[in-house]
Design an enzyme around this catalytic site. Structure first.
Site, short mmCIF file in Angstrom:
data_model
loop_
_atom_site.label_atom_id
_atom_site.label_comp_id
_atom_site.label_asym_id
_atom_site.label_seq_id
_atom_site.Cartn_x
_atom_site.Cartn_y
_atom_site.Cartn_z
N LYS A 22 0.83 -1.22 0.00
CA LYS A 22 0.00 0.00 0.00
C LYS A 22 0.86 1.26 0.00
O LYS A 22 0.66 2.15 -0.82
CB LYS A 22 -0.90 -0.01 1.24
N ASN A 23 1.82 1.32 0.90
CA ASN A 23 2.53 2.58 1.05
C ASN A 23 3.53 2.85 -0.07
O ASN A 23 4.00 3.98 -0.22
CB ASN A 23 3.18 2.70 2.44
N ARG A 93 -4.08 10.19 3.56
CA ARG A 93 -2.83 10.83 3.93
C ARG A 93 -1.91 11.02 2.71
O ARG A 93 -1.27 12.05 2.55
CB ARG A 93 -2.14 9.92 4.96
N CYS A 117 -5.39 8.34 8.46
CA CYS A 117 -5.61 7.83 9.81
C CYS A 117 -5.23 8.88 10.82
O CYS A 117 -4.18 9.50 10.72
CB CYS A 117 -4.77 6.59 10.04
N ARG A 123 -0.88 15.38 12.33
CA ARG A 123 0.20 14.71 11.58
C ARG A 123 0.86 15.78 10.72
O ARG A 123 0.38 16.12 9.65
CB ARG A 123 -0.38 13.56 10.75
N PRO A 124 1.98 16.32 11.21
CA PRO A 124 2.56 17.51 10.56
C PRO A 124 3.23 17.19 9.23
O PRO A 124 3.60 16.05 8.96
CB PRO A 124 3.62 17.98 11.57
N ILE A 125 3.38 18.25 8.38
CA ILE A 125 4.15 18.09 7.13
C ILE A 125 5.23 19.17 7.06
O ILE A 125 5.66 19.56 5.97
CB ILE A 125 3.24 18.12 5.87
N ASP A 126 5.67 19.63 8.22
CA ASP A 126 6.66 20.72 8.23
C ASP A 126 7.98 20.33 7.54
O ASP A 126 8.63 21.16 6.91
CB ASP A 126 6.95 21.17 9.68
N GLN A 127 8.37 19.04 7.61
CA GLN A 127 9.63 18.64 6.98
C GLN A 127 9.51 18.63 5.45
O GLN A 127 10.46 18.92 4.74
CB GLN A 127 10.08 17.25 7.47
N ASP A 308 3.66 0.47 12.17
CA ASP A 308 2.42 -0.03 11.57
C ASP A 308 2.12 -1.48 11.95
O ASP A 308 1.10 -2.04 11.54
CB ASP A 308 2.48 0.12 10.03
N ARG A 400 -9.15 0.27 3.68
CA ARG A 400 -8.24 1.24 3.07
C ARG A 400 -6.89 0.59 2.74
O ARG A 400 -6.17 1.07 1.87
CB ARG A 400 -7.97 2.40 4.04
N1 EPU Z 1 6.80 14.15 11.22
C1 EPU Z 1 7.07 15.46 11.51
N2 EPU Z 1 7.10 16.35 10.47
C2 EPU Z 1 6.87 15.99 9.17
C3 EPU Z 1 6.61 14.64 8.90
C4 EPU Z 1 6.58 13.74 9.95
O1 EPU Z 1 7.28 15.83 12.66
O2 EPU Z 1 6.91 16.85 8.30
C5 EPU Z 1 6.80 13.17 12.33
C6 EPU Z 1 5.43 12.52 12.50
O3 EPU Z 1 4.60 13.30 13.34
C7 EPU Z 1 5.79 11.18 13.09
C8 EPU Z 1 7.14 10.85 12.44
O4 EPU Z 1 7.65 12.10 11.97
O5 EPU Z 1 5.97 11.31 14.47
C9 EPU Z 1 7.08 9.89 11.26
O6 EPU Z 1 6.15 10.33 10.31
P1 EPU Z 1 6.28 9.96 8.76
O7 EPU Z 1 6.35 11.22 7.98
O8 EPU Z 1 7.35 8.95 8.58
O9 EPU Z 1 4.87 9.30 8.49
P2 EPU Z 1 3.95 9.44 7.22
O10 EPU Z 1 4.77 9.61 6.00
O11 EPU Z 1 2.86 10.41 7.47
C10 EPU Z 1 4.01 6.91 6.66
C11 EPU Z 1 3.00 5.82 6.49
C12 EPU Z 1 2.39 5.48 7.83
C13 EPU Z 1 3.49 5.06 8.81
C14 EPU Z 1 4.57 6.13 8.87
C15 EPU Z 1 5.77 5.70 9.69
C16 EPU Z 1 2.17 6.28 4.27
C17 EPU Z 1 1.06 6.76 3.41
N3 EPU Z 1 1.95 6.29 5.57
O12 EPU Z 1 3.29 8.02 7.19
O13 EPU Z 1 1.58 4.36 7.59
O14 EPU Z 1 2.95 4.88 10.10
O15 EPU Z 1 5.03 6.45 7.55
O16 EPU Z 1 6.32 4.54 9.19
O17 EPU Z 1 3.21 5.85 3.79
C18 EPU Z 1 -0.30 2.99 7.78
O18 EPU Z 1 0.06 2.42 6.75
O19 EPU Z 1 -1.19 2.54 8.53
C19 EPU Z 1 0.35 4.22 8.18
C20 EPU Z 1 -0.18 5.06 9.05
#
Ligand code: EPU
Length: 434
Positions: A22-23, A93, A117, A123-127, A308, A400
């Site tokens: 999925k991811n 997401r 989810c 769930r921030p996207i600042d990075q 996950d 999903r």
């Molecule tokens: N984070 C920040 N700033 C950012 C991005 C992330 O502080 O700009 C923090 C998050 O708050 C979190 C950590 O960094 O504490 C990791 O977040 P990451 O960005 O890696 O997560 P994501 O890309 O939003 C993906 C998967 C998630 C999985 C995480 C961690 C997808 C679509 N989603 O999310 O998968 O939990 O990586 O491995 O790829 C799932 O499949 O059920 C799922 C939630």
């Protein structure tokens, strides 16, 4: 609206085939926006997040042809819009990948803030934003939209250091950098198998990305990507979920279409718990006949134990002998499902990011809810292990990310049905919430 009804207590026996990841799929589909020509993509999982993304691309002008159930021809050459403000985007997401892909292709993007989810916090996207800005884009969030633009229509290569290891930011910046002028170096990146898969997809279409799977990714900007063929890797977390399920119920399960190396972080923990795992070239035979033993685990970015899989592992630890300690190292709040396990007789205390789990003799069926995708999968495992009947609502979360979960489990001996929730009961639920 549907719910699952599970009559638990049956060991799982037989074979299960794992679908595409999925991811990886939810990143590769938006990545097709960067390609001039037809991408034939194989091993696409049939899950609702994927359907939603394909619909989003179609609405943007992409041509999508179904070759077979898991193979699509995606041609985004006709897409001219840089605007993706659709209601459906707020529900997933991975819609954030459209920012990187559109910005990379057109030098601008207006995309609805991603949903997905909700683990109880933001769930921030600042990075992601920090990286786009370093490449020369201006990024603003206005009225629930992420609006990104570049002064000269191009991004520029630069060095970016991620403050947190983020899967989403790593992939998004890779997408944005494919056509950037010069070289982009992204440090402290995530190393998950799906990151390597997205890089392999882009490289097979003509991109120049090196280092995916290590701490540093270098992307040398190219002029153009051309169409081609790509097959998505198997889903590590779906495979891990079935491994946890057979560990919980007991039995023998042959899990087919996996990359065993991707499973090491999960297999190691299950073996500590008394599960026997035999590795084939692209399959795992998973057996549990003796008692489950306690263990401790902390979730971490790959190659650590995946967040996950945390709800699924915690659920089977409820049935292990002794006390286990689970520490959530990635998300702030990923224990909402514990209340549901308590209704089934589990003994779990949560303190911040730590769950202390006292093993009990058995779980008993109860009406419970899925609050997010992986928590939902954990509730299915709880139901399979419990005595009596478990009814799970909120299954749209599970669908999903898990293709044909009901059929796959039925084929290996589980008593699980997906049934309609009568309208009267739905109305009652809505009134109660209201
Ligand atoms: N984070 C920040 N700033 C950012 C991005 C992330 O502080 O700009 C923090 C998050 O708050 C979190 C950590 O960094 O504490 C990791 O977040 P990451 O960005 O890696 O997560 P994501 O890309 O939003 C993906 C998967 C998630 C999985 C995480 C961690 C997808 C679509 N989603 O999310 O998968 O939990 O990586 O491995 O790829 C799932 O499949 O059920 C799922 C939630």
């Amino acid at each position: 609206m549907y719910k699952y009804i599970i009559k638990g207590g049956k060991p799982l026996e037989g074979e299960v085939e794992i679908s595409g990841a999925k991811n990886a799929a939810v990143a590769i589909i938006p990545a097709a926006l960067l390609v001039d020509g037809v991408c034939r993509i194989e091993n696409i999982p049939q899950i609702s997040d994927v359907t939603m993304l394909l619909n989003i691309l179609k609405r943007m002008g992409a041509s999508i042809r179904t070759v077979d159930r898991h193979t699509m021809d995606i041609d985004c050459s006709g897409v001219t819009s840089t605007d993706a403000d659709f209601d459906m985007m707020r529900r997933i997401r991975a819609s954030y990948y459209l920012i990187g892909a559109l910005l990379g292709r057109f030098g601008k993007a207006t995309v609805a803030m991603p949903g997905g989810c909700n683990f109880g916090g933001v769930r921030p996207i600042d990075q992601h934003v920090k990286g786009f800005a370093a490449m020369g884009a201006t990024v603003e969030v206005r009225n629930g939209l992420v609006c990104a633009d570049t002064p000269d229509g191009h991004l520029h290569g630069c060095e970016i250091y991620l403050d947190v290891v983020s899967v989403g930011a790593t992939i998004n910046l890779m997408l944005a950098a494919v056509f950037a002028q010069g070289t982009t170096v992204i440090e402290n990146v995530a190393k998950e198998p799906h990151i390597v898969d997205v890089a392999n997809f882009l490289n097979s279409m003509g991109a120049d990305i090196r280092g995916a799977g290590t701490n540093v990714i270098k992307v040398r900007g190219v002029q153009k990507l051309r169409g081609g063929f790509y097959s998505i890797i198997p889903d590590q977390i779906e495979a891990g979920t079935y491994m946890a399920a057979v560990a919980g119920t007991g039995g023998d399960l042959l899990i087919k279409n996996v990359i065993p190396k991707h499973m090491n972080c999960i297999s190691g923990k299950l073996e500590e718990m008394g599960v026997v795992i035999e590795e084939g070239e692209d399959c795992l035979l998973v057996r549990r006949h003796g008692p489950l033993r306690r263990t401790n685990v902390k979730t971490q970015p790959y190659p650590g134990f995946p967040t996950d899989m945390q709800p699924q592992l915690s659920t089977i630890l409820c049935l292990a002998q002794g006390t286990s300690i689970v520490t959530e190292g990635v998300w702030d709040n990923r224990y909402k499902y514990v209340d549901e396990l308590l209704k089934m007789g589990a003994a779990v205390r949560v303190d911040g990011r730590v769950a202390i789990i006292e093993g009990v003799q058995g779980l008993t069926g109860a009406p419970i809810k899925a609050y997010d995708l992986r928590a939902g999968a954990a509730m299915v495992i709880a139901g399979l292990c419990a005595s009596g009947t478990t009814e799970i609502e909120g299954i749209e979360y599970i669908e999903r990310g898990y293709e044909d979960i009901v059929e796959k489990l039925q084929n290996v001996g589980a008593d699980i049905q997906c049934v309609d929730i009568p309208e009267a009961q739905e109305d009652e639920d809505i009134q109660r919430i209201g």
